[in-house]
Write an enzyme that holds these catalytic residues in place. Structure first.
Site, PDB file in Angstrom:
ATOM      1  N   SER A 277      -8.263  -4.696  -7.436  1.00  0.00           N
ATOM      2  CA  SER A 277      -8.874  -4.382  -8.728  1.00  0.00           C
ATOM      3  C   SER A 277      -8.050  -4.886  -9.900  1.00  0.00           C
ATOM      4  CB  SER A 277      -9.133  -2.880  -8.836  1.00  0.00           C
ATOM      5  OG  SER A 277      -7.958  -2.157  -8.564  1.00  0.00           O
ATOM      6  N   HIS A 307      -9.530  -0.146  -0.396  1.00  0.00           N
ATOM      7  CA  HIS A 307      -8.792  -0.016  -1.663  1.00  0.00           C
ATOM      8  C   HIS A 307      -9.042   1.399  -2.215  1.00  0.00           C
ATOM      9  CE1 HIS A 307      -6.783  -1.136  -5.252  1.00  0.00           C
ATOM     10  NE2 HIS A 307      -7.717  -1.835  -5.864  1.00  0.00           N
ATOM     11  N   HIS A 353      -0.315  -0.383   3.764  1.00  0.00           N
ATOM     12  CA  HIS A 353      -0.374  -0.956   2.418  1.00  0.00           C
ATOM     13  C   HIS A 353      -0.123  -2.454   2.485  1.00  0.00           C
ATOM     14  CE1 HIS A 353       0.377  -1.450  -1.918  1.00  0.00           C
ATOM     15  NE2 HIS A 353      -0.343  -0.363  -2.038  1.00  0.00           N
ATOM     16  N   ARG A 362       4.052   7.692  -4.782  1.00  0.00           N
ATOM     17  CA  ARG A 362       2.915   8.439  -5.350  1.00  0.00           C
ATOM     18  C   ARG A 362       2.465   9.530  -4.368  1.00  0.00           C
ATOM     19  NH1 ARG A 362      -1.034   3.479  -6.374  1.00  0.00           N
ATOM     20  NH2 ARG A 362      -0.396   3.185  -4.213  1.00  0.00           N
ATOM     21  N   ASP A 408      -3.443   7.558  -1.380  1.00  0.00           N
ATOM     22  CA  ASP A 408      -4.729   8.179  -1.058  1.00  0.00           C
ATOM     23  C   ASP A 408      -4.645   9.207   0.064  1.00  0.00           C
ATOM     24  OD1 ASP A 408      -6.147   6.549  -2.936  1.00  0.00           O
ATOM     25  OD2 ASP A 408      -5.843   4.873  -1.560  1.00  0.00           O
TER      26      ASP A 408
END
Ligand code: AMX
Length: 441
Positions: A277, A307, A353, A362, A408
């Protein structure tokens, strides 16, 4: 914004140790600089001519410097491991994870202003940091919060347009379509049609970017309330900050959920330029497409399951584990479920990843949030168990380059805990957060 596309490629060439040793100094410098009382636009007005000169100098003095060798694997992997874009706002180290303008996530949590002492960073502070390279003080951030509130009004016609879409359309489809609807408001497009000089592009790009960032929560919250809360929308609060207001418009007023939203938006805002993105946003913007056009394009990339949609997939997958095995699933049952997922030709969502080779920081900061606020939540405990069980299995597969969890793997259980249970909506939150970075395209 175009003028910030400088140097990140070169900064990648610096050795890791040089980065580490200079960090303390650069952070101190950033803090000293933050005493200025200029607003964001005025700061940028001062900085932009310097940045434009810097870019020219970079091109003139280093334009012929080689940045690496390209292998067939890199091309087959879609520019994998290849320096392909100038990116100065953040740097993604495979082992250490993301740094925003040189600051790690724990450093941002420490240095960026919060809604209350010791609280999570306000996303407005990160926006300021990304655009200027300087850590703002609380007064800067409060002024930016107020400016975003002033810009947040959307035309009623937007809501009618969204109502015209099938309510079963994926929330990301509705978000992307809504952004395209708002594109008629582009100041950049009007200025370009009127023949603006290229040195002034930044001014209307700035207007579009801030307007888009400001208006997205109202659009996104409308979509949520339309799909899941029988269309009962909630107006904006007249004094809350960006993250708090977004949570409020979604219908969540637990102060802990406001804190979560501030953290969520901050850590999802920027992840260097190699991901689908971010790359898309900047690619499209390089054609002088305005921020609405480039952001909508980026959202469509974010909506893919490998993604941004992975946050949806993770919660659905975790809930499917619970449906089949119960909340107190044993390690053996979990292993068996993971192998079944893999053997049916699917990925384990939230793991792996394209760049990272360690646990995503994160993920770690969300885990710390959970340990502080929801240690007994059964789904959080399941996420913790997966952290022990998944990596050895992915390693055993022998082909997965990074068996560790990404951002995520964790976000869904936090949102779910505070009542935002609709996984299909999660990528919209990711999208709104990314406006902070993409809108500067
Ligand atoms: N589960 C199962 N297999 C995986 C895997 C996972 N979590 N991660 C990687 N693999 C597989 C790949 O599918 C590939 O298999 P193939 O050779 O048969 O095609 C092989 O391992 C090598 O892949 P890789 O080089 O390690 O990863 P990549 O750079 O090609 O892909 C990513 C990266 C994220 C798409 C991949 O790890 C994945 O599909 N993860 C699960 C989905 C996910 O969590 N996406 C979110 C990423 C973060 C984000 O953008 N929000």
């Amino acid at each position: 914004m175009v003028f910030f596309r400088s140097l990140s490629a070169l900064s990648r060439l610096r050795s890791r140790s040089a980065q580490q040793s200079s960090l303390g100094t650069s952070v101190r410098w950033l803090q000293m600089e933050s005493s200025s009382d200029l607003d964001l636009r005025s700061q940028l007005k001062e900085m932009i001519p310097e940045q434009q000169d810097r870019l020219k100098k970079l091109k003139a003095e280093h334009g012929k410097v080689q940045l690496g060798n390209i292998t067939t694997d890199m091309v087959l992997g879609g520019m994998r491991g290849m320096i392909g874009l100038l990116w100065e706002t953040s740097l993604l180290d495979p082992d250490e994870g993301i740094r925003f303008r040189g600051l790690s996530i724990p450093e941002c949590q420490k240095l960026l202003p919060a809604a209350k002492p010791g609280g999570e960073p306000l996303p407005e502070g990160l926006l300021w940091l990304l655009l200027t390279g300087k850590v703002p003080n609380k007064a800067h951030v409060d002024a930016l919060s107020a400016e975003l509130r002033d810009r947040a009004q959307v035309p009623d016609k937007l809501y009618k347009f969204i109502d015209g879409l099938d309510v079963t359309a994926h929330p990301m489809t509705q978000l992307s379509a809504g952004v395209m609807f708002l594109q008629v408001q582009s100041e950049f497009q009007k200025a370009y049609e009127n023949g603006i000089h290229k040195s002034k592009y930044w001014e209307t790009t700035y207007e579009d970017s801030l307007n888009l960032i400001a208006r997205l929560p109202a659009l996104a919250a409308y979509i949520y309330r339309r799909i899941y809360k029988e269309g009962q929308s909630i107006p904006m609060h007249d004094s809350l900050d960006y993250g708090g207001n977004f949570a409020h418009m979604l219908g969540f007023d637990n102060p802990k959920m406001h804190e979560l939203m501030r953290l969520y938006v901050t850590i999802h805002s920027d992840h260097e330029g190699g991901n689908v993105s971010a790359h898309t946003a900047h690619l499209v913007a390089s054609a002088l497409s305005d921020p609405y056009l480039s952001f909508a394009a980026a959202l469509n990339g974010l909506a893919g399951p490998l993604h941004g949609l992975a946050n949806q997939e993770v919660l659905l997958w975790i809930k499917s584990v619970v449906d089949e095995c119960g909340e107190n699933v044993s390690t053996e049952q979990l292993k068996e479920y993971i192998w079944r997922t893999l053997n049916s030709g699917k990925v384990v969502p939230g793991y792996g990843h394209g760049v990272l080779r360690q646990t995503d920081p994160r993920y770690t900061c969300q885990r710390e949030f959970a340990l502080k606020h929801l240690p007994d939540d059964p789904l959080f405990q399941l996420v913790s168990k997966l952290y022990e069980v998944v990596p050895p299995i992915l390693t055993e597969l022998g082909k997965v380059k990074n068996p560790w969890p990404n951002v995520d793997a964790h976000s869904g259980v936090l949102l779910n805990h505070f009542g935002l249970t609709e996984a299909r909506y999660y990528t919209v939150l990711f999208g709104v957060s990314r406006s902070i970075e993409y809108a500067r395209s």
